[in-house]
Scaffold this active site. Structure first.
Site, PDB file in Angstrom:
ATOM      1  CE1 TYR A   1       1.011   3.153  -4.993  1.00 50.98           C
ATOM      2  CE2 TYR A   1       0.354   0.983  -4.201  1.00 50.98           C
ATOM      3  CZ  TYR A   1       1.233   2.048  -4.190  1.00 50.98           C
ATOM      4  OH  TYR A   1       2.352   2.005  -3.394  1.00 50.98           O
TER       5      TYR A   1
ATOM      6  CB  SER B   1       3.975  -1.332  -3.865  1.00 53.28           C
ATOM      7  OG  SER B   1       2.907  -1.818  -3.070  1.00 53.28           O
TER       8      SER B   1
END
Length: 253
Positions: free
Chosen positions: A161, A148
């Site tokens: 995250y 990501s």
């Protein structure tokens, strides 16, 4: 752009029940790849396999939980029995559970670590021997990890995250030093704002509203956009490694 070199390959795609995993499985299958579909939701995998086969592709639904080593081992055995060794692995399973670190939600932290980091490692351990053998035989071999943009860009309340994705990005970089000399390509894909189920997992009303606002303002990517990039990267000549790709909506800085 020709993706013809993908035809005849055998892939494992984790997180195939939805989002980027599902889109990647469909895209690879449409170019002649036999695809083993891994995820926890058996009903979705069965439906996806049927859809792929109705479109002329080959797919095997393999319910599995990447957070459970025994489940991954059982999946490997089933895939090898049905398809033999694989030469393309896509780690697309992931969870995103943002909240302030001060909330101390250790259960969410553990879930993200178990899926995004340890889960990817379990899959890598399971299929790396296949990839090395395929490369040694002169065939193209690919490991693709879906990370990501959060691995590099800090967003408030996404600390854990982002940390898991930073770990996956570093893991990909390090694995290239081990597997590259053995002709196994390692590609790390870092999407920005992408329309998947991940946003639906956010249980913080303020953060969920922020995410909705970003989609309205930035016009996020679709899962198919990311899947197309994965197909492109894995269809290049075997001596060419698209090592890392950051893919963002045009409006996302």
């Amino acid at each position: 752009m020709s993706y013809a070199p993908l035809a005849g390959r055998t892939a494992v795609v984790t997180g195939a029940a939805s989002g980027m995993g599902e889109a990647t499985a469909r895209t690879l299958a449409s170019h002649g790849v036999r695809v083993a579909l891994l995820a926890r939701r058996a009903d979705r995998l069965t439906a996806l396999a049927a859809r792929i086969e109705a479109d002329g592709g080959q797919a095997l639904a393999v319910p599995a939980d990447v957070t459970d080593a025994a489940s991954v081992d059982a999946a490997v055995e089933r895939i090898h029995t049905a398809y033999g060794a694989v030469d393309l692995v896509v780690n697309a399973a992931g969870v995103m559970l943002p909240n302030p670190v001060t909330d101390g939600r250790a259960d969410e932290w553990q879930r993200m670590l178990d899926t995004n980091v340890a889960g990817a490692l379990r899959v890598i351990r399971a299929f790396t021997p296949d990839l090395i053998a395929a490369a040694a035989a002169g065939r193209t071999a690919d490991l693709v990890n879906v990370s990501s943009i959060g691995a590099h860009v800090a967003f408030p309340h996404y600390a854990v995250y982002g940390a898991t994705k930073a770990a996956l990005t570093y893991l990909s970089q390090s694995l290239r030093t081990e597997l590259g000399p053995r002709d196994v390509r390692v590609t790390n894909i870092e999407p920005g704002l992408t329309d998947t189920e991940l946003g639906g997992h956010v249980d913080n009303a303020e953060l969920a509203a922020q995410l909705d606002g970003m989609f309205e303002a930035l016009i996020g990517l679709s899962a198919d956009d990311v899947a197309d990039l994965i197909a492109y990267a894995t269809s290049r000549a075997r001596h060419v490694n698209l090592r890392q790709a950051v893919v963002l909506p045009t409006r996302q800085a």
